[in-house]
Design an enzyme around this catalytic site. Structure first.
Site, PDB file in Angstrom:
ATOM      1  N   ARG A   1      -7.590 141.620  49.520  1.00 18.38           N
ATOM      2  CA  ARG A   1      -8.716 142.307  50.167  1.00 18.38           C
ATOM      3  C   ARG A   1      -9.983 141.467  50.012  1.00 18.38           C
ATOM      4  O   ARG A   1     -10.737 141.269  50.958  1.00 18.38           O
ATOM      5  CB  ARG A   1      -8.926 143.694  49.535  1.00 18.38           C
ATOM      6  CG  ARG A   1      -7.927 144.711  50.012  1.00 18.38           C
ATOM      7  CD  ARG A   1      -7.916 145.921  49.127  1.00 18.38           C
ATOM      8  NE  ARG A   1      -7.123 145.670  47.943  1.00 18.38           N
ATOM      9  CZ  ARG A   1      -6.287 146.543  47.395  1.00 18.38           C
ATOM     10  NH1 ARG A   1      -6.170 147.747  47.902  1.00 18.38           N
ATOM     11  NH2 ARG A   1      -5.586 146.251  46.311  1.00 18.38           N
ATOM     12  N   ILE A   2     -10.198 140.952  48.797  1.00 12.73           N
ATOM     13  CA  ILE A   2     -11.389 140.132  48.560  1.00 12.73           C
ATOM     14  C   ILE A   2     -11.263 138.812  49.305  1.00 12.73           C
ATOM     15  O   ILE A   2     -12.201 138.373  49.995  1.00 12.73           O
ATOM     16  CB  ILE A   2     -11.584 139.893  47.044  1.00 12.73           C
ATOM     17  CG1 ILE A   2     -11.892 141.225  46.337  1.00 12.73           C
ATOM     18  CG2 ILE A   2     -12.696 138.883  46.791  1.00 12.73           C
ATOM     19  CD1 ILE A   2     -11.799 141.174  44.825  1.00 12.73           C
TER      20      ILE A   2
ATOM     21  N   ASP B   1      -1.079 131.521  50.480  1.00 13.71           N
ATOM     22  CA  ASP B   1      -0.648 132.900  50.224  1.00 13.71           C
ATOM     23  C   ASP B   1       0.761 133.060  50.772  1.00 13.71           C
ATOM     24  O   ASP B   1       0.965 133.056  51.983  1.00 13.71           O
ATOM     25  CB  ASP B   1      -1.594 133.905  50.904  1.00 13.71           C
ATOM     26  CG  ASP B   1      -1.289 135.345  50.497  1.00 13.71           C
ATOM     27  OD1 ASP B   1      -0.096 135.662  50.271  1.00 13.71           O
ATOM     28  OD2 ASP B   1      -2.225 136.146  50.413  1.00 13.71           O
TER      29      ASP B   1
ATOM     30  N   ALA C   1     -11.266 136.075  40.269  1.00 11.52           N
ATOM     31  CA  ALA C   1     -10.051 136.909  40.238  1.00 11.52           C
ATOM     32  C   ALA C   1      -9.728 137.300  38.798  1.00 11.52           C
ATOM     33  O   ALA C   1     -10.229 138.328  38.310  1.00 11.52           O
ATOM     34  CB  ALA C   1      -8.912 136.175  40.914  1.00 11.52           C
ATOM     35  N   ARG C   2      -8.931 136.496  38.135  1.00 14.97           N
ATOM     36  CA  ARG C   2      -8.617 136.730  36.728  1.00 14.97           C
ATOM     37  C   ARG C   2      -8.499 135.380  36.041  1.00 14.97           C
ATOM     38  O   ARG C   2      -7.947 134.434  36.606  1.00 14.97           O
ATOM     39  CB  ARG C   2      -7.301 137.494  36.567  1.00 14.97           C
ATOM     40  CG  ARG C   2      -7.398 138.991  36.899  1.00 14.97           C
ATOM     41  CD  ARG C   2      -8.234 139.758  35.855  1.00 14.97           C
ATOM     42  NE  ARG C   2      -8.344 141.181  36.143  1.00 14.97           N
ATOM     43  CZ  ARG C   2      -9.326 141.757  36.845  1.00 14.97           C
ATOM     44  NH1 ARG C   2     -10.305 141.014  37.349  1.00 14.97           N
ATOM     45  NH2 ARG C   2      -9.357 143.058  37.009  1.00 14.97           N
TER      46      ARG C   2
ATOM     47  N   ASP D   1     -16.547 133.873  37.007  1.00 11.95           N
ATOM     48  CA  ASP D   1     -16.918 135.241  36.638  1.00 11.95           C
ATOM     49  C   ASP D   1     -15.893 135.821  35.664  1.00 11.95           C
ATOM     50  O   ASP D   1     -16.133 136.847  35.044  1.00 11.95           O
ATOM     51  CB  ASP D   1     -16.977 136.105  37.905  1.00 11.95           C
ATOM     52  CG  ASP D   1     -17.521 137.500  37.632  1.00 11.95           C
ATOM     53  OD1 ASP D   1     -18.573 137.592  36.954  1.00 11.95           O
ATOM     54  OD2 ASP D   1     -16.901 138.491  38.061  1.00 11.95           O
TER      55      ASP D   1
ATOM     56  N   GLU E   1     -11.494 136.257  27.616  1.00  8.90           N
ATOM     57  CA  GLU E   1     -12.776 136.744  28.136  1.00  8.90           C
ATOM     58  C   GLU E   1     -13.375 137.737  27.140  1.00  8.90           C
ATOM     59  O   GLU E   1     -12.724 138.746  26.858  1.00  8.90           O
ATOM     60  CB  GLU E   1     -12.524 137.414  29.486  1.00  8.90           C
ATOM     61  CG  GLU E   1     -13.790 137.749  30.242  1.00  8.90           C
ATOM     62  CD  GLU E   1     -13.469 138.296  31.631  1.00  8.90           C
ATOM     63  OE1 GLU E   1     -12.767 137.644  32.417  1.00  8.90           O
ATOM     64  OE2 GLU E   1     -13.913 139.418  31.888  1.00  8.90           O
TER      65      GLU E   1
ATOM     66  N   HIS F   1     -18.064 138.817  34.156  1.00  9.43           N
ATOM     67  CA  HIS F   1     -17.175 139.693  34.932  1.00  9.43           C
ATOM     68  C   HIS F   1     -17.989 140.779  35.656  1.00  9.43           C
ATOM     69  O   HIS F   1     -17.754 141.977  35.481  1.00  9.43           O
ATOM     70  CB  HIS F   1     -16.133 140.334  34.000  1.00  9.43           C
ATOM     71  CG  HIS F   1     -14.900 140.789  34.731  1.00  9.43           C
ATOM     72  ND1 HIS F   1     -13.640 140.654  34.217  1.00  9.43           N
ATOM     73  CD2 HIS F   1     -14.739 141.387  35.933  1.00  9.43           C
ATOM     74  CE1 HIS F   1     -12.751 141.147  35.072  1.00  9.43           C
ATOM     75  NE2 HIS F   1     -13.396 141.601  36.124  1.00  9.43           N
ATOM     76  N   LEU F   2     -18.951 140.314  36.446  1.00  6.74           N
ATOM     77  CA  LEU F   2     -19.844 141.273  37.099  1.00  6.74           C
ATOM     78  C   LEU F   2     -19.766 141.231  38.620  1.00  6.74           C
ATOM     79  O   LEU F   2     -20.530 141.927  39.307  1.00  6.74           O
ATOM     80  CB  LEU F   2     -21.301 141.046  36.649  1.00  6.74           C
ATOM     81  CG  LEU F   2     -21.901 139.638  36.763  1.00  6.74           C
ATOM     82  CD1 LEU F   2     -22.066 139.152  38.178  1.00  6.74           C
ATOM     83  CD2 LEU F   2     -23.241 139.605  36.049  1.00  6.74           C
TER      84      LEU F   2
END
Ligand code: NAD
Length: 357
Positions: free
Chosen positions: A186-187, A207, A267-268, A291, A296, A315-316
């Site tokens: 989605r992002i 992807d 993402a992560r 981010d 983390e 992570h904002l």
């Protein structure tokens, strides 16, 4: 067992009109977030749409109030702080037909047993995607202009930059960028749209779930991941953390990136080999806007904290402050659809759980 589709059909044609049937609903989330997620206009719409139980908000499932609410609730309107909804809990909620999550992933609290029970599920991850995509576009623009290292020099020296500061191994500017997007999530899809419309960038996509026809619709060129990292000016990571994606930006692929490549990760952290990346950032070969990291936060003495070519944020990128109201608004729209007997616009399907965030 009754499903969403069997709920009474909508009788009118006015999309703004409240539904005639108001499902019995309980909110399950951290109380401190309630007013941000459901600011007054959204709260008013919620109260028109649903019959909120008494108490309307619970944050645990064990008190007598919570047990009573669960026994009669048709809809759980959940948010951040919702405790686990597992098989045992579902037994205590015999009338439950829908879980509508006013936040991103449902995987952290909702057991697959809910799908087995025929409960329909919706999430507001699409609303959370909006600020993450905005952040990513901003990071790419600021990174491409090398704003972060040059602002650091300006602060330190209080004089204008010199030609030497630009470091010729890095390109500079946003014109004609090739951006590699890892994951048309989605992002990722929103980022692709912004990149094409705002920056007129050429977008490469890795992807495995996107075919040629869909890639054409998105306006991207599909590549394998090695080609993407080796030929992009910016690599932007948007895949979910799954067994398939963990560590996909590994030492070898980081080594394939050309000097001056900017890595953006919203993402992560687990998708990227942090220690391998650190070596290339310490040497100044690559730039990064992160981010998220693994671990983390990073340990206090980690070299990434102090590098001029690295911009770390806590992570904002996801919904913060007034952006949180978008999550509640989307959830209330979903509740309205449910009350009218319409399918969710943002359903979560059991079959997709392995490849979504
Ligand atoms: N930084 C933040 O504050 C923040 C906020 C929200 C989400 N996130 C993260 O952003 C990422 C995207 O979130 P989302 O809700 O858009 O995800 P999503 O659930 O929409 O992503 C699912 C899609 O990712 C793609 N995908 C799955 N496996 C893949 C693989 N092996 N390789 C490439 N692509 C793959 C597929 O297109 C799949 O349909 C996730 O990692 C999520 O945790 C971060």
């Amino acid at each position: 067992m009754r499903t969403t589709e069997e709920a009474p059909a909508r009788s009118g044609t006015d999309a703004a009109a409240p539904p005639e049937r108001r499902p019995r609903t309980v909110l399950v989330m951290s109380p401190g977030l309630l007013d941000d997620v459901f600011p007054p206009p959204v709260r008013a719409r919620l109260e028109e749409t649903a019959e909120l139980l008494d108490p309307s908000l619970i944050s645990e499932f064990d008190s007598p109030d919570a047990v009573r609410a669960l026994a009669s609730a048709e809809v759980l309107l959940t948010g951040w702080g919702c405790p686990p909804v597992d098989a045992g809990l579902l037994e205590r909620a015999p009338r439950l037909r829908a879980v509508i999550h006013a936040a991103g992933t449902v995987k952290t609290f909702l057991s697959p047993a809910a799908f087995d029970r025929g409960i329909t599920v919706s999430s507001a991850a699409a609303a959370n995607a909006v600020p993450v995509a905005e952040y990513t576009l901003a990071a790419i623009i600021m990174g491409a202009k090398r704003v972060f290292p040059l602002a650091g020099l300006y602060r330190a020296r209080r004089t204008h930059r010199t030609g030497a500061d630009l470091d010729r191994q890095h390109w500079l500017g946003t014109h004609g960028l090739t951006v590699g997007v890892v994951g048309a999530s989605r992002i990722g899809r929103r980022v692709i749209e912004l990149l094409r419309v705002v920056l007129d960038a050429e977008v490469l996509l890795y992807d495995p779930y996107v075919g040629a026809a869909e890639a054409e619709l998105l306006g991207v060129t599909r590549t394998d991941l090695d080609t993407l990292v080796a030929t992009s000016d910016v690599v932007s990571v948007h895949a979910p953390d799954t067994p398939e994606t963990r560590g996909i930006i590994d030492a070898r692929r980081i080594g394939l990136m050309r000097p001056g490549t900017l890595l953006v990760n919203t993402a992560r952290g687990t998708l990227v080999d942090t220690e391998a990346l650190t070596g290339h950032l310490v040497s100044g070969r690559l730039d990064a806007v992160l981010d998220v990291t693994a671990p983390e936060p990073l340990p206090a003495g980690h070299p990434l904290w102090d590098l001029p070519n690295v911009f770390l944020t806590p992570h904002l990128a996801g919904a913060q402050g007034n952006e949180v109201g978008r999550l509640g608004a989307l959830a209330v729209e979903e509740l309205t659809r449910y009350a009218r007997g319409e399918p969710f616009a943002h359903p979560v399907h059991r079959a997709d759980l392995g490849r979504i965030a």
